[in-house]
Design a protein around this motif. Structure first.
Motif: not given
Length: 298
Positions: A218-232
């Motif tokens: 998850x840290x790799x994802x956050x540091x490599x990509x602009x991350x969006x949480x789609x929630x419901x």
């Protein structure tokens, strides 16, 4: 928690109050971690080789006395118990001191420190990270539908990490779990994410909901990509999955909604680390898509 489990959370007479409380805390922790993984007790039993009966005992505070003895040894040495059971290579003195230093501050400070270090790492590649957009969240939030729309709108590749993992492993996800287990899956997940980032300057990625269960990935994802949480809401998550014709969430499990709520509660703290949060509850696909474009424009 069921009435049976509540009634079974009785103190063991052979242990002190403090030791009983520790076993109860340990049971709660295991149950929370199981929820973060999205695993039922039966699934964990299959993956670990430990019986469901023993897992039930452990989660209700009736774990083996050996854990108490191991804890006493750790206390005698003056180390946290995690230092005795850590499997990875010994961490550097600098990291040990940094972790110890951070424990002196409240959680809000930990978030500030993480952001500070992340910004330092990203200072030379911030614009590149903005070109790589990743969606996270539970099934039924709209990741695939909205991700496809966004990729078409931006003219970039649409990628699903699950399919990349299957290509890396040469097997579908169910086979990976049944043949190799959770650890192997997380290893393939890491390789897949590294491959996606290394081979694409821009993309829209569906990272899936469980990536937050593996902090390093998850840290790799956050540091490599602009991350969006789609929630419901849990109710919308469930109804959307079933509207797609998938009744597996309800199959053989009358407590599916409670499981879903537990999973969402267990993952919310990590999901919240995303760069942006978009709630799709009560929103049409078109409205949610405009919400995404507005976030990206900011």
């Amino acid at each position: 928690m069921s009435n049976d489990e509540n009634s079974s959370r009785l103190k063991r007479p052979d242990l002190s109050l403090e030791e009983n409380n520790y076993l109860l805390m340990l049971g709660d922790r295991i149950r929370d971690l199981r929820a973060q993984r999205g695993m039922t007790r039966k699934m964990l039993a299959q993956q670990s080789g430990v019986s469901e009966r023993y897992l039930a005992q452990l989660e209700t505070g009736h774990g083996n006395i050996s854990i108490i003895l191991l804890r006493q040894i750790a206390q005698g040495l003056g180390f946290p118990i995690v230092d005795l059971v850590r499997e990875e290579a010994e961490q550097s003195p600098e990291l040990t001191l940094l972790i110890q230093y951070l424990t002196r501050f409240p959680p809000k400070t930990h978030e500030w420190a993480r952001r500070l270090l992340q910004n330092e790492l990203e200072s030379s590649g911030r614009s590149a990270r903005r070109q790589r957009i990743a969606f996270i969240g539970l099934r039924g939030a709209g990741k695939t539908t909205l991700g496809t729309m966004l990729a078409e709108h931006l003219g970039v590749p649409f990628l699903e990490l699950a399919k990349v993992i299957e290509q890396e492993a040469g097997a579908d996800l169910s086979e990976i779990f049944s043949l190799y287990g959770q650890t192997a899956y997380r290893r393939y997940e890491r390789r897949g994410l590294e491959s996606v980032v290394a081979n694409n300057e821009a993309f829209v990625l569906i990272a899936g909901g469980s990536i937050v269960s593996e902090p390093a990935n998850f840290d790799l994802l956050l540091s490599s990509c602009f991350t969006i949480w789609l929630c419901a809401s849990p109710e919308e998550h469930m109804s959307r999955v079933m509207a797609q014709g998938d009744y597996r969430p309800m199959h053989g499990n009358q407590e599916a909604m409670e499981d879903l709520k537990r999973i969402l509660a267990g993952r919310t703290a990590m999901y919240s680390k995303a760069d942006a949060i978009i709630d799709t509850s009560g929103r049409t696909v078109e409205q949610s898509f405009l919400d995404i474009l507005e976030v990206l424009a900011r």
